[in-house]
Enzyme design. Structure first.
Site, short mmCIF file in Angstrom:
data_model
loop_
_atom_site.label_atom_id
_atom_site.label_comp_id
_atom_site.label_asym_id
_atom_site.label_seq_id
_atom_site.Cartn_x
_atom_site.Cartn_y
_atom_site.Cartn_z
N LYS A 11 52.51 37.83 44.64
CA LYS A 11 51.60 36.48 44.59
C LYS A 11 52.47 35.41 44.50
O LYS A 11 52.23 34.32 45.18
CB LYS A 11 50.71 36.68 43.34
CG LYS A 11 49.61 37.93 43.72
CD LYS A 11 49.07 38.30 42.50
CE LYS A 11 48.14 39.36 42.77
NZ LYS A 11 47.26 40.14 41.58
N GLN A 13 48.00 39.55 35.38
CA GLN A 13 47.79 40.83 36.21
C GLN A 13 47.30 42.04 35.38
O GLN A 13 48.17 42.36 34.07
CB GLN A 13 49.43 41.01 36.55
CG GLN A 13 49.59 42.28 37.66
CD GLN A 13 48.82 42.10 38.75
OE1 GLN A 13 48.77 40.96 39.52
NE2 GLN A 13 48.25 43.09 39.10
N ASP A 25 40.99 34.08 39.73
CA ASP A 25 40.40 35.42 40.09
C ASP A 25 38.82 35.47 40.22
O ASP A 25 38.38 36.25 40.55
CB ASP A 25 40.91 36.20 38.97
CG ASP A 25 42.19 37.18 39.33
OD1 ASP A 25 42.36 37.27 40.54
OD2 ASP A 25 42.99 37.54 38.52
#
Ligand code: NAD
Length: 297
Positions: A52, A96, A119
């Site tokens: 990422k 994460q 997200d």
């Protein structure tokens, strides 16, 4: 003739659009910033985070990375999130998953400022998605929508079956497919581990999105002629390779492609889209927070 989707090619196109938006923002003195937070020693999680961060660098997004000792109290993570919520250089925050057992995942998701929740997992953003007023569509299902659009698959009026009901893939995927408008308007069935006679459901589908995490569980026998198959699954199975494993999807590719008009491979299908859509959401976040309009398709 079956079309095998080139997920990398579609993701390249999205990254190019994102880069254009980064330039538009830069002209107004705004540099989009994404903070990743890792509270784990897990090798796979470390790999995902570094992918990422790498993607950020490639499109001109400023990356910030923070590691929290997995043995630290939950409060240490929450303090870091508060700090990032207040940092004007950070437009998107991603923790994460998984976090350690002593940290409640739900509390983590709720601690992130919903405007920085790229997200799309904060309850406010889930609610907005369900209400048809999404701020940030969750990256993987949004990527699936982009694949369907790129392949010219019209979802309107089609019977879609989503296999899996997780909060990150299955549920938001089904929600997107039933929304009004382009990429939606599908008659959508959600199947899961308690579904009786899954094959009957998938055989009746025009579009199957597989997100169960069970290697090659959907084969050609479970599909009808002309179906569109999108395989979200990424599963490691033992194999006689250098690494000792290979990646396979939830779909048995060879038998499924005999039936499918459109199919995604694993790897190289949905996977590349997930990170591209994270970049997309980060640029959208920077635009929303700075008030500088960008042209995100
Ligand atoms: P999860 O384990 O949270 O959820 C799996 C879902 O599948 C559950 O809702 C369960 O009810 C359902 N399920 C399990 N076994 C089933 C069965 N036999 N029949 C029907 N339904 C069944 O997983 P997840 O996080 O949603 O991920 C699913 C898969 O997608 C995994 O392989 C994961 O690695 C992959 N994934 C890929 C990407 C990507 O970028 N391509 C992103 C996220 C997840």
């Amino acid at each position: 003739m079956t079309t095998v989707i080139d997920g990398n090619g579609i993701a390249d196109g999205i990254r190019a659009d994102v880069s254009d938006c980064v330039e538009t923002l830069a002209d107004e003195g705004v540099v989009p910033g994404l903070a990743t937070v890792l509270m784990s020693d897990d090798g796979a999680s470390e790999t995902y985070v570094s992918m990422k961060q790498q993607a950020c660098e490639e499109v001109g997004i400023r990356g910030f990375h923070h590691e929290i000792d997995p043995d630290a109290p939950a409060e240490t993570l929450f303090e870091k999130l508060d700090e990032l919520n207040d940092d004007p250089d950070v437009h998107g925050i991603l923790v994460q998953m998984p976090v350690p057992d002593h940290v409640t995942k739900r509390t983590v998701l709720e601690r992130i400022d919903p405007e920085k929740d790229v997200d799309g997992f904060h309850p406010e953003n889930v609610g907005r998605l369900v209400a048809g007023n999404a701020r940030y569509k969750p990256c993987t299902p949004h990527g699936v929508q982009k694949i369907l659009a790129a392949a010219g698959v019209d979802t309107e009026g089609k019977d879609a079956v989503v296999v899996g009901r997780s909060d990150i893939v299955g549920k938001p995927m089904a929600n997107l497919l039933v929304q009004y408008g382009e990429g939606g308007n599908a008659t959508t069935t959600v199947c899961h581990s308690r579904t009786e006679d899954l094959a009957a459901k998938t055989r009746a589908a025009d579009i199957v999105v597989a997100a169960a995490g069970v290697p090659e569980m959907i084969d050609g026998e479970m599909l009808s002629e002309g179906v569109t198959v999108v395989d979200v699954g990424i599963n490691r199975v033992d194999a006689d390779t250098e690494k000792g494993y290979e990646l396979v999807g939830d779909v048995d590719f060879e038998s499924a492609r005999e039936k499918a008009e459109v199919i995604t491979p694993v790897p190289g299908g949905v996977g590349p889209l997930t990170i591209a859509m994270l970049m997309y959401n980060t640029v959208k976040a920077a635009s929303l927070q700075s008030g500088v309009a960008v042209d995100l398709p």
